[in-house]
Motif scaffolding. Structure first.
Motif, short mmCIF file in Angstrom:
data_model
loop_
_atom_site.label_atom_id
_atom_site.label_comp_id
_atom_site.label_asym_id
_atom_site.label_seq_id
_atom_site.Cartn_x
_atom_site.Cartn_y
_atom_site.Cartn_z
N THR A 252 0.32 -28.78 4.81
CA THR A 252 0.09 -27.86 5.92
C THR A 252 0.95 -26.63 5.73
OG1 THR A 252 1.79 -28.98 7.23
CG2 THR A 252 -0.49 -29.69 7.54
N ALA A 253 0.40 -25.48 6.10
CA ALA A 253 1.14 -24.24 5.96
C ALA A 253 2.32 -24.22 6.91
CB ALA A 253 0.22 -23.05 6.25
N ALA A 254 3.41 -23.65 6.45
CA ALA A 254 4.61 -23.55 7.29
C ALA A 254 4.38 -22.56 8.43
CB ALA A 254 5.79 -23.10 6.44
N ASP A 255 5.14 -22.74 9.50
CA ASP A 255 5.11 -21.80 10.61
C ASP A 255 5.90 -20.55 10.19
OD1 ASP A 255 5.47 -20.35 12.94
OD2 ASP A 255 5.81 -22.11 14.19
N PRO A 256 5.29 -19.36 10.25
CA PRO A 256 6.01 -18.15 9.84
C PRO A 256 7.36 -17.99 10.53
CG PRO A 256 3.69 -17.67 10.13
CD PRO A 256 3.90 -19.08 10.62
N ALA A 257 7.46 -18.41 11.79
CA ALA A 257 8.72 -18.27 12.52
C ALA A 257 9.84 -19.06 11.86
CB ALA A 257 8.54 -18.70 13.97
N LEU A 259 10.32 -19.32 8.76
CA LEU A 259 10.68 -18.71 7.47
C LEU A 259 11.43 -17.40 7.63
CD1 LEU A 259 7.25 -19.31 5.69
CD2 LEU A 259 9.31 -20.72 5.51
N VAL A 260 11.67 -16.99 8.87
CA VAL A 260 12.32 -15.70 9.13
C VAL A 260 13.70 -15.64 8.48
CG1 VAL A 260 13.32 -14.23 10.92
CG2 VAL A 260 11.01 -15.19 11.20
N GLU A 261 14.50 -16.68 8.62
CA GLU A 261 15.86 -16.67 8.07
C GLU A 261 15.83 -16.50 6.55
OE1 GLU A 261 18.27 -19.90 9.24
OE2 GLU A 261 18.11 -19.49 11.40
N GLU A 262 14.85 -17.12 5.89
CA GLU A 262 14.74 -17.00 4.43
C GLU A 262 14.43 -15.56 4.04
OE1 GLU A 262 12.27 -19.06 0.74
OE2 GLU A 262 12.12 -19.90 2.78
N VAL A 263 13.55 -14.91 4.80
CA VAL A 263 13.22 -13.51 4.53
C VAL A 263 14.45 -12.63 4.74
CG1 VAL A 263 11.86 -11.52 5.28
CG2 VAL A 263 10.78 -13.78 5.07
N GLU A 264 15.16 -12.86 5.85
CA GLU A 264 16.32 -12.03 6.17
C GLU A 264 17.41 -12.19 5.11
OE1 GLU A 264 16.22 -9.71 8.05
OE2 GLU A 264 15.49 -10.12 10.06
N ALA A 265 17.53 -13.38 4.55
CA ALA A 265 18.52 -13.61 3.49
C ALA A 265 18.19 -12.78 2.26
CB ALA A 265 18.59 -15.09 3.14
N LEU A 266 16.91 -12.72 1.91
CA LEU A 266 16.51 -11.90 0.77
C LEU A 266 16.71 -10.41 1.06
CD1 LEU A 266 13.22 -13.74 -0.31
CD2 LEU A 266 15.43 -13.77 -1.49
N VAL A 280 8.32 -14.80 0.07
CA VAL A 280 8.43 -16.03 0.87
C VAL A 280 7.05 -16.53 1.30
CG1 VAL A 280 9.33 -17.03 3.01
CG2 VAL A 280 10.75 -15.47 1.64
N ALA A 281 6.15 -15.61 1.65
CA ALA A 281 4.81 -15.99 2.07
C ALA A 281 4.05 -16.68 0.94
CB ALA A 281 4.04 -14.76 2.55
N THR A 282 4.16 -16.13 -0.25
CA THR A 282 3.48 -16.72 -1.41
C THR A 282 4.01 -18.11 -1.71
OG1 THR A 282 3.09 -14.54 -2.38
CG2 THR A 282 2.97 -16.43 -3.86
N ALA A 283 5.31 -18.29 -1.62
CA ALA A 283 5.93 -19.59 -1.92
C ALA A 283 5.56 -20.66 -0.91
CB ALA A 283 7.44 -19.43 -1.99
N ASN A 284 5.25 -20.24 0.33
CA ASN A 284 5.01 -21.22 1.39
C ASN A 284 3.57 -21.25 1.89
OD1 ASN A 284 7.83 -22.38 2.34
ND2 ASN A 284 8.12 -20.21 1.81
N GLY A 285 2.70 -20.46 1.28
CA GLY A 285 1.30 -20.51 1.64
C GLY A 285 0.97 -19.97 3.01
N VAL A 286 1.68 -18.94 3.45
CA VAL A 286 1.39 -18.33 4.74
C VAL A 286 0.98 -16.87 4.54
CG1 VAL A 286 3.04 -19.84 5.92
CG2 VAL A 286 3.79 -17.60 5.12
N SER A 287 0.44 -16.28 5.59
CA SER A 287 0.01 -14.88 5.53
C SER A 287 1.21 -13.93 5.49
CB SER A 287 -0.84 -14.56 6.77
OG SER A 287 -0.99 -13.18 6.94
N ARG A 288 1.16 -12.96 4.57
CA ARG A 288 2.25 -11.97 4.49
C ARG A 288 2.36 -11.18 5.79
NH1 ARG A 288 1.45 -9.04 -1.43
NH2 ARG A 288 1.22 -10.94 -2.69
N ASN A 289 1.23 -10.78 6.33
CA ASN A 289 1.26 -9.98 7.55
C ASN A 289 1.82 -10.76 8.73
OD1 ASN A 289 0.16 -7.76 6.23
ND2 ASN A 289 -1.96 -8.30 6.77
N GLU A 290 1.43 -12.05 8.84
CA GLU A 290 1.94 -12.87 9.93
C GLU A 290 3.45 -13.07 9.80
OE1 GLU A 290 -0.20 -16.50 10.22
OE2 GLU A 290 -2.10 -15.54 10.76
N LEU A 291 3.92 -13.25 8.56
CA LEU A 291 5.35 -13.43 8.35
C LEU A 291 6.10 -12.13 8.66
CD1 LEU A 291 7.72 -15.13 7.49
CD2 LEU A 291 7.18 -14.63 5.10
#
Length: 304
Positions: A252-257, A259-266, A280-291
């Motif tokens: 199941t795709a991760a909840d974009p919410a 993954l926020v901390e991972e994005v902020e770390a990068l 991060v979106a590509t690695a977790n199978g979620v939409s880039r725009n939603e993330l």
């Protein structure tokens, strides 16, 4: 590491061709798979072992004698019962037979000993005493059902019999909710409908499964479908020995919410926000725009 060194542990006969006699050291325990239904599945090695073993430990002595008769084999060794309620009591004498140089053949009513059938404790006791153990492979309801299921079964787990009581069964099913491997288990025919209904409740109606009934026998049947379809089919009842294969949980795709901390770390390491979201979106199978939107929302909420 449990390692047994020494001579080959082939399952030879009482003529000494591949079996140690009393003068050369320990005998051996031979686990032999027996047909699940079709007598033609019996191997030549099983026939030879039944004819030559010094001791035949059988889950049901009458069924084993009937099997031997059907195979045209005469059992010349001693036949002893070895079922659940006498298993522990029988082990010391069988260990003594093996230590004295005799071949002990262990067979159950159908399939492989130790797999939801007696045998594990005797094998463990032999391993503890460094007594040779070998196996004559053959029929298995587990692998037969997996092959017939038409489900992805490159990786699977085996859970024996499903719990009998409803509460325990639903708790067990919850452990399979996120299990990525296919799961194969046995079920009694009179509990199959309740088990599948619980599976629909816990795992959802769309999870796929296969119910395999009377494998290798005259009335073999494999019913495939979603859990909802199988639960509806089972309401009318099913007979015979049942093996169920349950599809593994789909990722199941991760909840974009989340993954926020991972994005902020990068981003803190100097990566542009959009590039960080893309990675991060590509690695977790979620939409880039939603993330990206989730990150902006989190920033706004944090500023308030």
């Amino acid at each position: 590491m449990d390692r047994l060194r020494g001579r080959s542990v082939g399952a030879g006969g009482r003529d000494g061709s591949a079996v140690a006699d009393e003068s050369t050291g320990p005998g051996r325990l031979v686990l032999a798979a027996t047909p699940m239904g079709d007598i033609g599945d019996a191997s030549q090695r099983l026939r030879d072992a039944l004819a030559s073993a010094d001791v035949v430990a059988a889950e049901d002595t009458r069924r084993t004698r009937s099997l031997a008769k059907a195979l045209g084999v005469e059992i010349t060794g001693r036949v002893v019962s070895f079922y659940d309620h006498v298993e522990t009591a029988r082990i010391p004498a069988l260990l003594g037979d093996i230590a004295d140089g005799r071949t002990v053949l262990l067979v159950t009513d159908a399939g492989m000993p130790s797999v939801s059938d007696p045998g594990y404790r005797l094998v463990a006791a032999c391993a503890e005493r460094a007594l040779p153990v070998t196996c004559l492979p053959g029929p298995s309801a587990v692998t037969t059902a997996l092959a017939l299921s038409a489900l992805p079964v490159e990786r699977f787990c085996f859970d024996g019999f499903a719990p009998r009581k409803g509460g325990q069964r639903r708790e067990w099913l919850r452990t399979l909710a996120s299990e990525p491997r296919a799961c194969v288990f046995f079920e009694a025919p009179h509990r199959l409908a309740d088990c599948l209904a619980d599976a629909v409740e816990v795992l959802g109606p769309d999870r796929r499964a296969a119910v395999c009934r009377e494998l290798t026998k005259t009335y073999e049947e494999v019913v495939r479908g979603t859990l909802a379809e199988l639960a509806a089919w089972a309401v009318d009842g099913a007979r015979g020995e049942i093996t169920v294969v349950l599809e593994g949980a789909r990722p199941t795709a991760a909840d974009p919410a989340d993954l926020v901390e991972e994005v902020e770390a990068l981003a803190a390491d100097g990566l542009r926000l959009k590039d960080a979201c893309a990675r991060v979106a590509t690695a977790n199978g979620v939409s880039r725009n939603e993330l990206y939107d989730a990150v902006l929302t989190a920033r706004r909420d944090g500023a308030d």
